[in-house]
Motif scaffolding. Structure first.
Motif, PDB file in Angstrom:
ATOM      1  N   GLY A 278      50.048  66.842  82.247  1.00 20.40           N
ATOM      2  CA  GLY A 278      49.762  68.046  81.490  1.00 20.40           C
ATOM      3  C   GLY A 278      48.985  67.691  80.248  1.00 20.40           C
ATOM      4  N   SER A 279      48.397  68.691  79.631  1.00 21.52           N
ATOM      5  CA  SER A 279      47.676  68.460  78.383  1.00 21.52           C
ATOM      6  C   SER A 279      48.686  68.309  77.245  1.00 21.52           C
ATOM      7  N   PRO A 280      48.277  67.697  76.130  1.00 21.95           N
ATOM      8  CA  PRO A 280      49.204  67.604  74.988  1.00 21.95           C
ATOM      9  C   PRO A 280      49.744  68.958  74.549  1.00 21.95           C
ATOM     10  N   GLU A 281      48.888  69.992  74.556  1.00 24.03           N
ATOM     11  CA  GLU A 281      49.332  71.333  74.171  1.00 24.03           C
ATOM     12  C   GLU A 281      50.390  71.856  75.140  1.00 24.03           C
ATOM     13  N   GLU A 282      50.160  71.693  76.432  1.00 25.33           N
ATOM     14  CA  GLU A 282      51.104  72.168  77.444  1.00 25.33           C
ATOM     15  C   GLU A 282      52.431  71.429  77.348  1.00 25.33           C
ATOM     16  N   LEU A 283      52.364  70.112  77.148  1.00 27.28           N
ATOM     17  CA  LEU A 283      53.589  69.318  77.074  1.00 27.28           C
ATOM     18  C   LEU A 283      54.385  69.659  75.823  1.00 27.28           C
ATOM     19  N   ALA A 284      53.693  69.894  74.703  1.00 27.59           N
ATOM     20  CA  ALA A 284      54.390  70.283  73.480  1.00 27.59           C
ATOM     21  C   ALA A 284      55.143  71.589  73.685  1.00 27.59           C
ATOM     22  N   ARG A 285      54.485  72.561  74.322  1.00 28.92           N
ATOM     23  CA  ARG A 285      55.130  73.860  74.577  1.00 28.92           C
ATOM     24  C   ARG A 285      56.346  73.698  75.490  1.00 28.92           C
ATOM     25  N   GLU A 286      56.205  72.895  76.537  1.00 28.34           N
ATOM     26  CA  GLU A 286      57.301  72.732  77.486  1.00 28.34           C
ATOM     27  C   GLU A 286      58.502  72.038  76.842  1.00 28.34           C
ATOM     28  N   LEU A 287      58.254  70.946  76.114  1.00 29.99           N
ATOM     29  CA  LEU A 287      59.368  70.208  75.516  1.00 29.99           C
ATOM     30  C   LEU A 287      60.042  71.019  74.416  1.00 29.99           C
ATOM     31  N   ALA A 288      59.296  71.869  73.735  1.00 25.68           N
ATOM     32  CA  ALA A 288      59.904  72.735  72.713  1.00 25.68           C
ATOM     33  C   ALA A 288      60.878  73.727  73.337  1.00 25.68           C
ATOM     34  N   GLY A 289      60.763  73.958  74.657  1.00 25.08           N
ATOM     35  CA  GLY A 289      61.714  74.811  75.340  1.00 25.08           C
ATOM     36  C   GLY A 289      63.103  74.215  75.420  1.00 25.08           C
ATOM     37  N   LEU A 290      63.227  72.902  75.104  1.00 28.28           N
ATOM     38  CA  LEU A 290      64.539  72.248  75.080  1.00 28.28           C
ATOM     39  C   LEU A 290      65.231  72.385  73.723  1.00 28.28           C
ATOM     40  N   LYS A 291      64.635  73.171  72.817  1.00 25.63           N
ATOM     41  CA  LYS A 291      65.182  73.551  71.507  1.00 25.63           C
ATOM     42  C   LYS A 291      64.587  72.826  70.313  1.00 25.63           C
ATOM     43  N   PRO A 292      64.134  71.563  70.408  1.00 27.18           N
ATOM     44  CA  PRO A 292      63.585  70.981  69.183  1.00 27.18           C
ATOM     45  C   PRO A 292      62.150  71.436  68.965  1.00 27.18           C
ATOM     46  N   ALA A 293      61.672  71.311  67.725  1.00 28.26           N
ATOM     47  CA  ALA A 293      60.229  71.340  67.517  1.00 28.26           C
ATOM     48  C   ALA A 293      59.656  70.055  68.108  1.00 28.26           C
ATOM     49  N   VAL A 294      58.398  70.082  68.491  1.00 26.52           N
ATOM     50  CA  VAL A 294      57.751  68.940  69.135  1.00 26.52           C
ATOM     51  C   VAL A 294      56.409  68.696  68.475  1.00 26.52           C
ATOM     52  N   ILE A 295      56.118  67.426  68.192  1.00 29.03           N
ATOM     53  CA  ILE A 295      54.783  67.035  67.757  1.00 29.03           C
ATOM     54  C   ILE A 295      54.300  65.972  68.728  1.00 29.03           C
ATOM     55  N   VAL A 296      53.360  66.335  69.589  1.00 29.80           N
ATOM     56  CA  VAL A 296      52.743  65.352  70.476  1.00 29.80           C
ATOM     57  C   VAL A 296      51.599  64.727  69.697  1.00 29.80           C
ATOM     58  N   THR A 297      51.751  63.469  69.334  1.00 31.40           N
ATOM     59  CA  THR A 297      50.772  62.816  68.468  1.00 31.40           C
ATOM     60  C   THR A 297      49.546  62.399  69.269  1.00 31.40           C
ATOM     61  N   GLY A 298      48.395  62.411  68.595  1.00 34.53           N
ATOM     62  CA  GLY A 298      47.140  62.226  69.298  1.00 34.53           C
ATOM     63  C   GLY A 298      46.363  60.990  68.926  1.00 34.53           C
ATOM     64  N   GLY A 299      47.028  59.960  68.443  1.00 34.02           N
ATOM     65  CA  GLY A 299      46.319  58.751  68.057  1.00 34.02           C
ATOM     66  C   GLY A 299      45.652  58.065  69.229  1.00 34.02           C
ATOM     67  N   ASP A 300      44.456  57.558  69.007  1.00 32.18           N
ATOM     68  CA  ASP A 300      43.708  56.814  70.027  1.00 32.18           C
ATOM     69  C   ASP A 300      43.015  55.664  69.324  1.00 32.18           C
ATOM     70  N   PRO A 301      43.371  54.396  69.663  1.00 34.01           N
ATOM     71  CA  PRO A 301      42.809  53.252  68.935  1.00 34.01           C
ATOM     72  C   PRO A 301      41.297  53.123  69.052  1.00 34.01           C
ATOM     73  N   GLU A 302      40.703  53.784  70.032  1.00 35.02           N
ATOM     74  CA  GLU A 302      39.252  53.695  70.197  1.00 35.02           C
ATOM     75  C   GLU A 302      38.530  54.946  69.689  1.00 35.02           C
ATOM     76  N   ALA A 303      39.285  55.911  69.166  1.00 36.24           N
ATOM     77  CA  ALA A 303      38.691  57.201  68.804  1.00 36.24           C
ATOM     78  C   ALA A 303      37.843  57.096  67.542  1.00 36.24           C
ATOM     79  N   THR A 304      36.891  57.978  67.444  1.00 34.87           N
ATOM     80  CA  THR A 304      36.116  58.151  66.218  1.00 34.87           C
ATOM     81  C   THR A 304      36.117  59.637  65.890  1.00 34.87           C
ATOM     82  N   GLY A 305      35.872  59.955  64.642  1.00 34.03           N
ATOM     83  CA  GLY A 305      35.854  61.364  64.240  1.00 34.03           C
ATOM     84  C   GLY A 305      37.241  61.851  63.879  1.00 34.03           C
ATOM     85  N   THR A 306      37.822  62.690  64.726  1.00 34.40           N
ATOM     86  CA  THR A 306      39.150  63.229  64.452  1.00 34.40           C
ATOM     87  C   THR A 306      40.045  63.075  65.664  1.00 34.40           C
ATOM     88  N   CYS A 307      41.349  63.110  65.419  1.00 36.81           N
ATOM     89  CA  CYS A 307      42.324  63.244  66.509  1.00 36.81           C
ATOM     90  C   CYS A 307      43.239  64.417  66.185  1.00 36.81           C
TER      91      CYS A 307
END
Length: 257
Positions: free
Chosen positions: A148-177
């Motif tokens: 699933g996408s990070p957005e989809e997974l965050a929504r699904e896991l939040a259904g278990l009651k906690p808030a969720v932050i799916v972090t987007g770090g990428d060691p090769e990324a440039t610009g923004t994450c």
């Protein structure tokens, strides 16, 4: 005036980059007194984990009681718990407290730090009592058990009651994450921050989750704490970006200068 107190419940890292070493250094840098409960002693360096010695569950429990009976803990952060029994114990003793769960199942090096029984214990016991869970994409996929996408997974896991932050770090990324923050009953929102292309990222997840706990201990809202934690990690990755420590993925900086 006393500083707020935050507790990390995690394993050690003999290389000093991750685990309780990262957590306590981050707490101190952000003006929080850090307490610690050790769940496992690991032999690891920048190339991987070579040995894990689990602390007996009775000793983990004794450490938790020692901290909670003596100190005014304002926030708890979990890292490597290592066993289903440890996950269930932490869920029982930390329920009702501000609780940041970093679901450490696989190390940056690829070493497996928790099997299927641990994954199930997170889903059944710890996530339902957590304030927020902070998986990276691989950990979110493991918890969800499907793609699933990070957005989809965050929504699904939040259904278990906690808030969720799916972090987007990428060691090769440039610009923004982008991190995806989902609170129960609300649509996920993107939180963007600068990307730092670097191979010195060992301990990044521990540092982010402990920074989040530190800012919650100071009384920040979840979104404020998330944005400040991401800014702190970005700053520390920039500091260590060109280090040449170790033979593998080097450590994120925990220095203030």
């Amino acid at each position: 005036m006393n500083p707020p107190v935050a507790l990390t419940i995690a394993g050690t890292d003999s290389g000093g980059a991750a685990g309780t070493a990262a957590d306590l250094a981050t707490f101190a840098a952000l003006g929080v007194h850090g307490a610690c409960v050790i769940t496992a002693v690991t032999a690891q360096d920048t190339t991987g984990v070579s040995d894990i010695h689990a602390v007996p569950i009775a000793t983990v429990e004794a450490q938790l009681h020692a901290v909670f009976d003596d100190l005014p803990v304002a926030a708890v952060k979990t890292g490597m718990l290592g066993s289903a029994a440890a996950v269930e114990l932490v869920a029982c003793l930390c329920a009702g407290r501000p609780l940041v769960v970093d679901p450490v199942l696989v190390a940056t090096s690829g070493a497996v730090l928790g099997g299927e029984d641990v994954r199930r214990a997170y889903l059944d016991h710890l996530l339902p009592v957590a304030t927020v869970v902070t998986p990276n994409l691989d950990e979110a996929l493991a918890l969800a058990g499907h793609d699933g996408s990070p957005e989809e997974l965050a929504r699904e896991l939040a259904g278990l009651k906690p808030a969720v932050i799916v972090t987007g770090g990428d060691p090769e990324a440039t610009g923004t994450c982008t991190d995806w923050l989902a609170e129960p009953g609300r649509p996920p929102i993107p939180l963007t921050h600068p990307a730092v292309p670097t191979k010195n990222d060992h301990g990044t997840g521990c540092t982010y989750s402990s920074a989040l706990a530190a800012h919650l201990a100071h009384g920040g809202t979840l979104r404020e704490a998330a944005e400040r934690a991401a800014a702190y990690v970005t700053r520390q990755l920039t500091r260590s970006q060109h280090w040449t420590l170790g033979r593998g993925r080097g450590p994120i900086a925990h220095l203030n200068t």
